[in-house]
Enzyme design. Structure first.
Site, PDB file in Angstrom:
ATOM      1  N   TRP A 130       0.856  -1.195   0.000  1.00  0.00           N
ATOM      2  CA  TRP A 130       0.000   0.000   0.000  1.00  0.00           C
ATOM      3  C   TRP A 130       0.882   1.231   0.000  1.00  0.00           C
ATOM      4  O   TRP A 130       1.841   1.324   0.758  1.00  0.00           O
ATOM      5  CB  TRP A 130      -0.885  -0.050   1.240  1.00  0.00           C
ATOM      6  CG  TRP A 130      -1.817   1.096   1.430  1.00  0.00           C
ATOM      7  CD1 TRP A 130      -2.642   1.662   0.500  1.00  0.00           C
ATOM      8  CD2 TRP A 130      -2.044   1.816   2.654  1.00  0.00           C
ATOM      9  NE1 TRP A 130      -3.359   2.683   1.060  1.00  0.00           N
ATOM     10  CE2 TRP A 130      -3.016   2.796   2.379  1.00  0.00           C
ATOM     11  CE3 TRP A 130      -1.529   1.710   3.940  1.00  0.00           C
ATOM     12  CZ2 TRP A 130      -3.480   3.681   3.358  1.00  0.00           C
ATOM     13  CZ3 TRP A 130      -1.986   2.580   4.916  1.00  0.00           C
ATOM     14  CH2 TRP A 130      -2.953   3.557   4.621  1.00  0.00           C
ATOM     15  N   ASP A 211      -0.720  -5.831   9.387  1.00  0.00           N
ATOM     16  CA  ASP A 211      -1.725  -4.852   8.975  1.00  0.00           C
ATOM     17  C   ASP A 211      -2.992  -5.625   8.604  1.00  0.00           C
ATOM     18  O   ASP A 211      -3.052  -6.295   7.575  1.00  0.00           O
ATOM     19  CB  ASP A 211      -1.208  -4.037   7.787  1.00  0.00           C
ATOM     20  CG  ASP A 211      -2.127  -2.867   7.439  1.00  0.00           C
ATOM     21  OD1 ASP A 211      -3.227  -2.792   8.001  1.00  0.00           O
ATOM     22  OD2 ASP A 211      -1.733  -2.040   6.594  1.00  0.00           O
ATOM     23  N   LYS A 247     -13.188  -1.545   5.912  1.00  0.00           N
ATOM     24  CA  LYS A 247     -13.681  -2.428   4.859  1.00  0.00           C
ATOM     25  C   LYS A 247     -14.728  -3.416   5.379  1.00  0.00           C
ATOM     26  O   LYS A 247     -15.795  -3.570   4.783  1.00  0.00           O
ATOM     27  CB  LYS A 247     -12.507  -3.201   4.230  1.00  0.00           C
ATOM     28  CG  LYS A 247     -11.350  -2.336   3.722  1.00  0.00           C
ATOM     29  CD  LYS A 247     -11.762  -1.416   2.596  1.00  0.00           C
ATOM     30  CE  LYS A 247     -10.563  -0.812   1.879  1.00  0.00           C
ATOM     31  NZ  LYS A 247      -9.670  -0.016   2.711  1.00  0.00           N
TER      32      LYS A 247
END
Length: 398
Positions: A130, A211, A247
């Site tokens: 990311w 993460d 999410k």
């Protein structure tokens, strides 16, 4: 003369810039595959029904208030979010330092500052990762290095390259790992590979940081998506988790997440939490209330939690369906194998398109995607998947 004369104009965020271009594009068949947010089969943003009902209950609560929250979040909110990752035996041991944070990004920034405080010098992240990861840890004062992850020829995991790089990492350095549904590639290690990664972290005395942005969203199953976290817990290692609810709860704008630090002892966990609280106090004093209250209302209610888990499955299944549809449509047109589309998991697919091909997708065909060839599967639906496949075929054929 302005005192800001030496301040340069920062470049626009590439993903948010794509969203702006898409919005302003009058082309009828335009497709936004850039932003990482769930969309329905009709291409619409979606508030999960469980979230809507939880919010209604939160707002209607006669005992609701708008007071400052504890620096680390409400203590009664912690156990339900811990249970998404850890067993009750671990939770009851007192060895977890858990703190509410500003979704995944805020969690990572606080962890980065804490790593710097405890004397860690360097974070190693996957290549690619990311785009915000290197910037977050750089701002926290840490050196940032990379280890091989994507293997272009196989369009899969470069596991041998990853292991070789881990063998060169120094004791006390941090390794950043995507807990599930790697962004941007959608390629995850197998269970056997995860076990090797855990063993190497332990052998090299690295500090693992997981993460966790997509638990439950990738496969539709919390336990399946929690494999890496479970293996690290079973290893007895101390490690960090940055947990985001953007999410899997669809709470993108509420900025809600948690930091979990698995420690060797209750005393260590208390010391770690005390220092994390210092960082939060100096950064934003205390966390926002609303998103945390929604998550807690869902996780502490049997009916809402059941509904939420069903909605997770629905979202995951739609993404899987779109993977199958896109693969079939591209293979039909190109006559070549595109199995990596269905081999990958989670929100994103790493298409393998070159930068020039991506430029053509955006400029000629109005299909908005990031420059590395990543596409958000949530942006696909029955109304646009054939068009996207046609355009991919046009780009790879010429």
């Amino acid at each position: 003369m302005t005192i800001f004369a030496s301040v340069p104009l920062a470049p626009a965020d590439p993903i948010l810039g794509l969203a702006t271009r898409f919005k302003n594009d009058p082309f009828e068949k335009k497709v936004n595959l850039g932003i990482g947010a769930y969309r329905t089969a009709e291409g619409k943003a979606w508030i999960l029904p469980s979230v809507a009902e939880a919010e209604r209950r939160v707002v209607a609560d006669p005992n609701a208030e708008k007071e400052y929250q504890p620096i680390d979040g409400k203590p009664e909110y912690k156990r339900p979010v811990q249970q998404l990752i850890f067993g009750d035996d671990v939770i009851e041991s007192g060895c977890l330092a858990t703190l509410q944070a500003l979704s995944g990004t805020g969690s990572l920034q606080v962890i980065g500052q804490f790593l710097h405080f405890m004397g860690c010098k360097k974070v190693h992240g996957p290549d690619p990762t990311w785009g915000n990861h290197p910037k977050i840890f750089g701002r926290a004062g840490l050196a940032y290095g990379t280890y091989p992850y994507w293997h272009q020829e196989s369009r899969g995991l470069d596991f041998e390259g990853m292991k070789a790089a881990m063998q060169k990492m120094e004791e006390g350095e941090c390794i950043l790992l995507h807990a599930v549904a790697h962004n941007p590639t959608g390629v995850d290690p197998s269970e056997a590979q995860w076990k090797e990664i855990v063993a190497l972290c332990k052998e090299r005395k690295l500090i693992p940081l997981l993460d966790n942005a997509y638990q439950g969203y990738a496969s539709g199953n919390l336990a399946t998506d929690g494999l890496s976290q479970r293996l690290f817990t079973e290893s007895g290692m101390e490690f960090f988790i940055a947990q985001s609810f953007a999410k899997n709860f669809g709470l993108y704008g509420e900025r809600i997440g948690y930091i979990h630090v698995k420690c060797d002892s209750k005393d260590a966990a208390e010391a770690v939490l005390s220092q994390l609280k210092v960082i939060v106090r100096q950064a934003y004093s205390s966390p926002p209330k609303h998103g945390a209250a929604i998550v807690n209302a869902i996780l502490s209610s049997e009916d809402l939690k059941k509904q939420w888990l069903e909605e997770l499955t629905l979202m995951s299944n739609r993404i899987v369906d779109m993977r199958v549809r896109l693969r079939e449509a591209v293979e039909k047109r190109t006559g070549t194998a595109w199995n990596h589309i269905t081999d990958q998991i989670g929100m994103f697919t790493y298409t393998g398109l070159t930068k020039d091909q991506v430029t053509r997708m955006v400029e000629e065909f109005h299909i908005y995607m990031t420059g590395d060839g990543r596409i958000s599967m949530a942006g696909l639906n029955e109304g646009n998947v054939e068009y996207v496949a046609e355009c991919i075929q046009a780009c790879v054929s010429n």
